[in-house]
Enzyme design. Structure first.
Site, short mmCIF file in Angstrom:
data_model
loop_
_atom_site.label_atom_id
_atom_site.label_comp_id
_atom_site.label_asym_id
_atom_site.label_seq_id
_atom_site.Cartn_x
_atom_site.Cartn_y
_atom_site.Cartn_z
N GLY A 208 -13.70 21.82 83.49
CA GLY A 208 -14.45 20.91 82.65
C GLY A 208 -13.68 20.52 81.40
CB ILE A 212 -11.76 27.80 77.71
CG1 ILE A 212 -12.14 28.70 76.52
CG2 ILE A 212 -11.45 28.64 78.94
CD1 ILE A 212 -13.35 29.57 76.76
CD GLU A 231 -19.70 18.28 87.36
OE1 GLU A 231 -20.14 18.30 86.20
OE2 GLU A 231 -20.07 19.08 88.24
#
Length: 424
Positions: A208, A212, A231
């Site tokens: 995502g 991180i 995604e």
């Protein structure tokens, strides 16, 4: 009547009791949503539904509750207050399944508001940086209204539609929402290092937005032949693609192409994807389809959580009973990666909150939702290490999880968990 209207003229098509779908993320057509909000006095009980959107959401103002009700499929910061104020609801749904809610008429749509590039010489527009469930919404809504913007990148894949499929067009010229890369903290850098240690050459990645994932990507510069089936992605992948680290040559699906359903990032990202055939934007029913994800050898899914208990239950959508975000695509990719040959399903998170509370817990908060079950989880990573839970008993998992908790909380977590188990 001309197809080209002003925003205020176009949104007059919306009637009381209509259901309106709004394109998501950085592609949110904010000129149209603002114009619709300005009609509040004329409307009653209009349901506005969408995934996470960027920018302002004036229709979510609790003072307009009689006019608009927000139905979130993934809760963003700009509408989170509506669940408390009472002018909003949350519908749990996997991102892979959201298009089917429209196609099966579970949620019939009256109007869809979209944001596209201008039509090319053949009359085709692009949905640009967000496809997700918008195609299904367009196919099933009674009326399609498009905000047409020359600053919207033209992307390849599913998000190409002919101008004849749009009922009304509103011309605008404004930058789309950007999200600049943030500085990576030492803690995030540690987590990124642990994540990168699990990624082999020829792996395919899902991740995502945020520091991180970017920290992990920054550690992959010496890797070879990585793929991208995700995604969404942001700026962190650009250098890896340009340096042939990510070339998608070993993927099992859409080989030679990077696959995503929406993008959020800086102008550099939007310039990079513009007219770039290496990037394919597909509907979420395809990108997040577990059967397709698992076809990628060494599929690595990197997701986050709000808290994880010592048995591996992952809460990623709520803080206790208070809804915070949503199910999204975490389960789609966790399961797909787990079933992939050599795949790895990773949950990565700091061990404590900004307030110093432990995010590794003996048991989830009362009312917390389990997005990924203990049966699905493989690796949990914090700045303190990697807990490999795959194939381990509950007691073995507890030992692993305590090790990656913050040292200030380890004794408490262990004691609380065993007191709970022994009291049953």
């Amino acid at each position: 009547m001309s197809k080209y209207l002003t925003a205020s003229e176009a949104v007059k098509i919306v009637k009381s009791n209509d259901r309106v779908y709004v394109q998501a993320a950085a592609a949110c057509p904010t000129i149209l949503t603002k114009a619709l909000s300005e009609r509040a006095a004329e409307l009653k009980n209009v349901e506005i539904c969408h995934l996470h959107t960027e920018g302002e959401a004036p229709y979510a103002n609790p003072e307009l509750a009689e006019s608009f009700h927000v139905n979130s499929f993934f809760i963003g910061k700009n509408v989170r207050h509506t669940l408390v104020a009472g002018n909003g609801s949350y519908t749990p749904v996997f991102l892979s399944e959201l298009p089917y809610l429209f196609r099966k008429k579970v949620l019939p749509l009256n109007v869809v508001l979209i944001h596209v590039s201008p039509p090319d010489s053949h009359g085709y527009c692009s949905l640009g940086v967000s496809v997700e469930a918008t195609l299904a919404a367009i196919e099933n809504a009674e009326t399609v209204i498009a905000q047409v913007n020359p600053q919207m990148p033209r992307t390849f894949g599913d998000g190409i539609l002919h101008v004849s499929e749009i009922d009304y067009l509103v011309e605008v010229n404004q930058p789309i929402f950007t999200h600049e890369m943030e500085k990576i903290s030492p803690l995030e850098d540690k987590i990124g290092t642990y994540i990168a240690s699990l990624i082999e050459d020829e792996s395919t990645l899902q991740m995502g937005i945020g520091s991180i994932p970017n920290a992990a990507l920054a550690k992959l510069t010496n890797h070879k032949n990585l793929g991208l089936h995700t995604e969404m992605f942001s700026d962190g992948v650009i250098d890896l693609i340009e340096n042939d680290v990510i070339n998608c040559n070993y993927k099992g699906t859409s080989r030679g192409r990077a696959l995503a359903t929406f993008l959020v990032g800086s102008k550099r990202l939007y310039d990079f994807v513009n007219d770039n055939p290496f990037i394919e934007m597909k509907e979420s029913s395809i990108v997040n389809d577990t059967a397709r994800i698992r076809k990628n050898p060494k599929m690595v899914a990197i997701n986050s959580a709000i808290e994880v208990d010592v048995t591996g239950q992952v809460c990623a959508d709520s803080i206790g009973a208070r809804m915070y975000s949503g199910v999204g695509g975490q389960m789609d990719f966790i399961r797909g990666a787990s079933l992939s040959p050599g795949g790895k399903a990773i949950i990565a998170l700091p061990s404590i909150t900004n307030k110093g509370e432990s995010r590794i817990v003996p048991y989830l908060k009362q009312g917390a939702g389990v997005v990924s079950t203990r049966s699905h989880v493989q690796y949990i990573i914090t700045e303190n290490g990697i807990a490999d839970l795959y194939g381990k008993t509950l007691k073995q998992r507890a030992v692993e999880m305590v090790k990656i908790a913050h040292p200030n909380h380890q004794e408490w977590i262990e004691k609380e968990y065993y007191n709970l188990v022994n009291s049953i």
